[in-house]
Design a protein around this motif. Sequence first.
Motif, short mmCIF file in Angstrom:
data_model
loop_
_atom_site.label_atom_id
_atom_site.label_comp_id
_atom_site.label_asym_id
_atom_site.label_seq_id
_atom_site.Cartn_x
_atom_site.Cartn_y
_atom_site.Cartn_z
N LEU A 44 -32.24 24.40 12.21
CA LEU A 44 -33.61 24.79 11.84
C LEU A 44 -34.48 25.03 13.07
N SER A 47 -37.78 23.12 14.45
CA SER A 47 -39.10 23.34 13.86
C SER A 47 -39.48 22.12 13.02
N TYR A 50 -40.00 23.12 9.22
CA TYR A 50 -38.78 23.32 8.43
C TYR A 50 -38.07 22.00 8.15
N SER A 54 -37.44 20.52 4.42
CA SER A 54 -36.08 20.29 3.97
C SER A 54 -35.84 18.85 3.54
N LEU A 78 -34.84 31.49 7.53
CA LEU A 78 -34.97 30.03 7.63
C LEU A 78 -35.97 29.46 6.63
N THR A 79 -37.03 30.19 6.33
CA THR A 79 -38.01 29.67 5.37
C THR A 79 -37.39 29.55 3.98
N ALA A 82 -34.81 26.73 4.00
CA ALA A 82 -35.43 25.40 4.00
C ALA A 82 -35.91 25.05 2.59
N ASP A 83 -36.52 26.00 1.89
CA ASP A 83 -36.98 25.74 0.53
C ASP A 83 -35.81 25.54 -0.43
#
Length: 136
Positions: A44, A47, A50, A54, A78-79, A82-83
């Motif tokens: 990630l 960040s 993130y 997560s 990545l967004t 992460a969700d």
Amino acid sequence: MLTSYHQKVIYSGTGRRKTSIARVNLIPGSGKLIINGLPGESYLQFSPNYLRISCSPINILGLGKEYDVYVNTKGGGLTGQADAIRLGLARALCNINSNNRIMLKSEGLLRRDARSKERKKYGLRKARKAPQYSKR
């Protein structure tokens, strides 16, 4: 879903967001986060946002150091990933104990975010963006 693997109990859950899919496995352990074979922080990109997103379901329940989280994720950015990890982790925690569901549901972590990119229409540049209008 509950699976036994070498006398270790594995709890699993699937999360989706936009075009990302995350398959999350929880194994009793020391609190490691492994995403696609890499440490979670590294995958990630270190960040904090993130990482916070997560791991939010496991942190809300206070189980951060009790389970190792193994994630296989693909698609999207990545967004979205992460969700997707957040939703998959929340669903896996619901399989552990049904009392976890009440807490996670009140925080809104079991709701799938159905927003996705709108399809492009013919005659337009994007989904809604039209070519510049010329009067003459």
